[in-house]
Design a protein around this motif. Structure first.
Motif, PDB file in Angstrom:
ATOM      1  N   ALA A 141       0.832  -1.206   0.000  1.00  0.00           N
ATOM      2  CA  ALA A 141       0.000   0.000   0.000  1.00  0.00           C
ATOM      3  C   ALA A 141       0.865   1.252   0.000  1.00  0.00           C
ATOM      4  N   SER A 142       1.906   1.249   0.833  1.00  0.00           N
ATOM      5  CA  SER A 142       2.793   2.411   0.903  1.00  0.00           C
ATOM      6  C   SER A 142       3.510   2.638  -0.417  1.00  0.00           C
ATOM      7  N   ASP A 143       3.967   1.555  -1.040  1.00  0.00           N
ATOM      8  CA  ASP A 143       4.627   1.674  -2.353  1.00  0.00           C
ATOM      9  C   ASP A 143       3.666   2.211  -3.400  1.00  0.00           C
ATOM     10  N   LEU A 144       2.417   1.770  -3.333  1.00  0.00           N
ATOM     11  CA  LEU A 144       1.418   2.244  -4.293  1.00  0.00           C
ATOM     12  C   LEU A 144       1.207   3.749  -4.149  1.00  0.00           C
ATOM     13  N   VAL A 145       1.129   4.217  -2.904  1.00  0.00           N
ATOM     14  CA  VAL A 145       0.951   5.650  -2.668  1.00  0.00           C
ATOM     15  C   VAL A 145       2.139   6.435  -3.218  1.00  0.00           C
ATOM     16  N   ARG A 146       3.348   5.989  -2.889  1.00  0.00           N
ATOM     17  CA  ARG A 146       4.529   6.792  -3.200  1.00  0.00           C
ATOM     18  C   ARG A 146       4.983   6.657  -4.648  1.00  0.00           C
ATOM     19  N   ASP A 147       4.805   5.471  -5.201  1.00  0.00           N
ATOM     20  CA  ASP A 147       5.322   5.251  -6.550  1.00  0.00           C
ATOM     21  C   ASP A 147       4.314   5.576  -7.647  1.00  0.00           C
ATOM     22  N   GLN A 148       3.022   5.505  -7.344  1.00  0.00           N
ATOM     23  CA  GLN A 148       2.018   5.728  -8.385  1.00  0.00           C
ATOM     24  C   GLN A 148       1.041   6.855  -8.074  1.00  0.00           C
ATOM     25  N   ILE A 149       0.499   6.865  -6.850  1.00  0.00           N
ATOM     26  CA  ILE A 149      -0.551   7.843  -6.570  1.00  0.00           C
ATOM     27  C   ILE A 149       0.016   9.246  -6.382  1.00  0.00           C
ATOM     28  N   ILE A 150       0.972   9.402  -5.474  1.00  0.00           N
ATOM     29  CA  ILE A 150       1.509  10.741  -5.215  1.00  0.00           C
ATOM     30  C   ILE A 150       2.194  11.342  -6.438  1.00  0.00           C
ATOM     31  N   PRO A 151       2.953  10.553  -7.243  1.00  0.00           N
ATOM     32  CA  PRO A 151       3.494  11.160  -8.475  1.00  0.00           C
ATOM     33  C   PRO A 151       2.413  11.711  -9.399  1.00  0.00           C
ATOM     34  N   LYS A 152       1.262  11.050  -9.453  1.00  0.00           N
ATOM     35  CA  LYS A 152       0.168  11.563 -10.292  1.00  0.00           C
ATOM     36  C   LYS A 152      -0.443  12.818  -9.679  1.00  0.00           C
ATOM     37  N   VAL A 153      -0.546  12.838  -8.352  1.00  0.00           N
ATOM     38  CA  VAL A 153      -1.030  14.062  -7.704  1.00  0.00           C
ATOM     39  C   VAL A 153      -0.041  15.201  -7.935  1.00  0.00           C
ATOM     40  N   ASP A 154       1.259  14.869  -7.910  1.00  0.00           N
ATOM     41  CA  ASP A 154       2.280  15.885  -8.186  1.00  0.00           C
ATOM     42  C   ASP A 154       2.156  16.428  -9.607  1.00  0.00           C
ATOM     43  N   MET A 155       1.732  15.581 -10.545  1.00  0.00           N
ATOM     44  CA  MET A 155       1.488  16.068 -11.908  1.00  0.00           C
ATOM     45  C   MET A 155       0.362  17.097 -11.916  1.00  0.00           C
ATOM     46  N   LEU A 156      -0.692  16.812 -11.140  1.00  0.00           N
ATOM     47  CA  LEU A 156      -1.787  17.775 -11.049  1.00  0.00           C
ATOM     48  C   LEU A 156      -1.308  19.072 -10.401  1.00  0.00           C
ATOM     49  N   LEU A 157      -0.428  18.947  -9.405  1.00  0.00           N
ATOM     50  CA  LEU A 157       0.157  20.137  -8.795  1.00  0.00           C
ATOM     51  C   LEU A 157       0.938  20.952  -9.818  1.00  0.00           C
ATOM     52  N   GLU A 158       1.693  20.244 -10.655  1.00  0.00           N
ATOM     53  CA  GLU A 158       2.459  20.949 -11.677  1.00  0.00           C
ATOM     54  C   GLU A 158       1.536  21.627 -12.682  1.00  0.00           C
ATOM     55  N   LEU A 159       0.469  20.931 -13.072  1.00  0.00           N
ATOM     56  CA  LEU A 159      -0.489  21.538 -14.002  1.00  0.00           C
ATOM     57  C   LEU A 159      -1.143  22.776 -13.375  1.00  0.00           C
ATOM     58  N   GLY A 160      -1.567  22.640 -12.120  1.00  0.00           N
ATOM     59  CA  GLY A 160      -2.149  23.788 -11.443  1.00  0.00           C
ATOM     60  C   GLY A 160      -1.148  24.915 -11.287  1.00  0.00           C
ATOM     61  N   GLY A 161       0.113  24.555 -10.957  1.00  0.00           N
ATOM     62  CA  GLY A 161       1.152  25.573 -10.824  1.00  0.00           C
ATOM     63  C   GLY A 161       1.429  26.290 -12.130  1.00  0.00           C
ATOM     64  N   ARG A 162       1.397  25.543 -13.235  1.00  0.00           N
ATOM     65  CA  ARG A 162       1.583  26.185 -14.540  1.00  0.00           C
ATOM     66  C   ARG A 162       0.452  27.160 -14.843  1.00  0.00           C
ATOM     67  N   ASP A 163      -0.771  26.751 -14.517  1.00  0.00           N
ATOM     68  CA  ASP A 163      -1.906  27.651 -14.759  1.00  0.00           C
ATOM     69  C   ASP A 163      -1.810  28.898 -13.885  1.00  0.00           C
ATOM     70  N   VAL A 164      -1.348  28.726 -12.645  1.00  0.00           N
ATOM     71  CA  VAL A 164      -1.154  29.889 -11.768  1.00  0.00           C
ATOM     72  C   VAL A 164      -0.102  30.814 -12.365  1.00  0.00           C
ATOM     73  N   ASP A 165       1.005  30.240 -12.872  1.00  0.00           N
ATOM     74  CA  ASP A 165       2.053  31.058 -13.499  1.00  0.00           C
ATOM     75  C   ASP A 165       1.509  31.819 -14.701  1.00  0.00           C
ATOM     76  N   VAL A 166       0.684  31.142 -15.515  1.00  0.00           N
ATOM     77  CA  VAL A 166       0.092  31.818 -16.682  1.00  0.00           C
ATOM     78  C   VAL A 166      -0.780  32.984 -16.218  1.00  0.00           C
ATOM     79  N   ASP A 167      -1.577  32.762 -15.172  1.00  0.00           N
ATOM     80  CA  ASP A 167      -2.423  33.839 -14.656  1.00  0.00           C
ATOM     81  C   ASP A 167      -1.589  34.991 -14.111  1.00  0.00           C
ATOM     82  N   PHE A 168      -0.515  34.658 -13.418  1.00  0.00           N
ATOM     83  CA  PHE A 168       0.353  35.712 -12.893  1.00  0.00           C
ATOM     84  C   PHE A 168       0.966  36.533 -14.028  1.00  0.00           C
TER      85      PHE A 168
END
Length: 457
Positions: A165-192
């Motif tokens: 379960a821990s490996d699933l969170v760290r190796d697959q789930i959190i990296p995908k959430v980090d992608m969403l963070l990057e997408l959101g961060g890019r949109d924030v940068d565009v707005d700025f």
């Protein structure tokens, strides 16, 4: 009429820019920024569930040590009742994914070899990432449930499920959430960038100068026709133009300063503190998985050391790492403490971290020795004492650390929203006022031209 048309167009452009900048700042606060906030929430809830799941198998240690103490048992039951359940955390993460879908994240990331399956097709788009998260989170929940069902002190089956379960969170789930963070961060940068684009202000000020030149030319034209020094309506139009230019310039400068302040004082501390909490929770999960495996091997120790170093501290001593110890960056908690005032993130959080690490080091010592001097239970073996240290004082110290980080996250998130709300105000009102003044100036030009032309035809 050309000058009047010029001023009318300038009025429309000024109004459009003011509204566009307002929309950009509002989007950074309400959509793109909210994507970042929700993605951080999902990541934090899953990391918290990961740490709590690994710790739950040692809860029995507290019952064992206080079995003859009714008041102590009531305290333990009360603590368990007040703590959020692991399934509630996982459920909250799933609800966060739904909210992310509702926010309408549509952009994509370029393929990244380290991104896993989401990037294998050449890009990782938000809708695909969210769909995969919707599938992976229930799978994680089932692994945690299986691990808890098989949990016994040192039980290898429980360890296998919880580690998976821990490996699933760290190796697959959190990296995908980090992608969403990057997408959101890019949109924030565009707005700025949209909200602080100096090229637009420069072009508009040149148009203001062109309008001023046109009004000056009209004044000269009427002076030659009428032999009067001024046409009062053109003079009033010139005053309106100058006032509009001043209002727009003041609004643009104020907005740029406030948006930059929002980035430096709101957005960056919020993101940094969220990252610090995730690293701390990862370290806590590694600690409990290490104890479950009876301290055999170095994988969990190395994972904990890496997570604590990412916070900016030495796992062995609890001291801050010296400058340059982390190439190209500072530890996330150290950086957050520098960015945020004490009323947002209490500096005492370092004390909680050191207390937890001190407890952790005692646990490591017990696991490496068949002796031990812990006074919690003099008749217990080293592993039992280590489990009690982890589930008792260790859990209390880490709980205080996590409470400080979670509370700081709530305040810093609100600070970000407040800074963005403040940044949207200046240019919106001053820009719209400038647009109105330019429209008045255009009307004055038309009025003055018609009156004088009728007089001197």
């Amino acid at each position: 009429m050309a000058v009047a048309v010029w001023l009318a167009l300038l009025s429309g452009l000024t109004t459009f820019v003011a509204l566009s900048r307002h929309a950009a700042v509002s989007d950074a606060r309400d959509r793109a920024g909210q994507v970042v906030v929700e993605a951080q929430f999902v990541r934090g809830e899953l990391s918290s569930a990961d740490a709590a799941a690994a710790a739950s198998v040692f809860r029995h240690a507290l019952f064992d040590v206080q079995a003859s103490d009714a008041a102590g048992l009531r305290a333990v039951y009360g603590q368990m009742r007040d703590e959020p359940r692991i399934d509630e955390r996982i459920g909250a993460a799933g609800e966060g994914v739904v909210r992310l879908q509702q926010l309408g994240v549509r952009s994509c990331l370029d393929a990244d070899p380290s991104a896993g399956s989401a990037g294998s097709s050449g890009s990782a788009c938000a809708d695909e990432i969210l769909t995969e998260l919707g599938q992976l989170i229930p799978r994680y929940a089932s692994l945690v449930s299986a691990g808890q069902a098989n949990s016994q002190t040192g039980d290898s089956v429980a360890e296998a499920y919880l580690r998976a379960a821990s490996d699933l969170v760290r190796d697959q789930i959190i990296p995908k959430v980090d992608m969403l963070l990057e997408l959101g961060g890019r949109d924030v940068d565009v707005d700025f960038r949209r909200a602080t684009d100096g090229a637009v202000e420069t072009a508009l000020l040149l148009l203001f100068a062109g309008g001023g030149a046109g009004l000056t030319a009209l004044q000269v034209h009427y002076w030659r026709r009428s032999r009067r020094v001024f046409e009062l309506r053109l003079l009033a139009a010139t005053v309106c133009l100058l006032a509009a230019g001043g209002l727009f310039a003041a609004g643009a400068l104020a907005q740029q300063a406030r948006v930059q302040h929002g980035v430096d004082d709101g957005y960056m501390p919020m993101v940094t503190l969220a990252q610090a909490r995730v690293f701390a929770l990862q370290a806590r999960a590694e600690e409990n998985l290490d104890l479950m495996s009876l301290g055999i091997g170095t994988e969990y120790d190395e994972g904990l050391d890496t997570a604590v170093e990412a916070l900016g501290y030495d796992a062995a001593t609890g001291d801050r790492l010296p400058p340059g110890a982390l190439p190209g960056r500072s530890g996330s908690l150290v950086l957050a403490l520098r960015m945020l005032p004490g009323d947002v993130l209490d500096p005492a959080v370092e004390g909680h971290l050191r207390t937890w690490l001190t407890n952790r080091n005692e646990v490591v010592s017990l696991l490496g020795s068949t002796e031990g001097t812990d006074a919690i239970s003099s008749g217990a073996n080293s592993f039992e004492r280590a489990a009690r240290l982890t589930a008792g004082p260790g859990a209390d110290a880490f709980g205080a650390l996590d409470d400080e980080l979670a509370g700081g996250m709530e305040v810093s998130t609100q600070r970000f929203r407040d800074r963005m709300s403040t940044a949207a105000t200046p240019l919106t009102f001053l820009g719209l006022a400038a647009g109105v003044l330019l429209a008045v100036a255009a009307g004055l030009v038309v009025w003055g031209m018609r009156r004088r032309l009728r007089e001197y035809r």
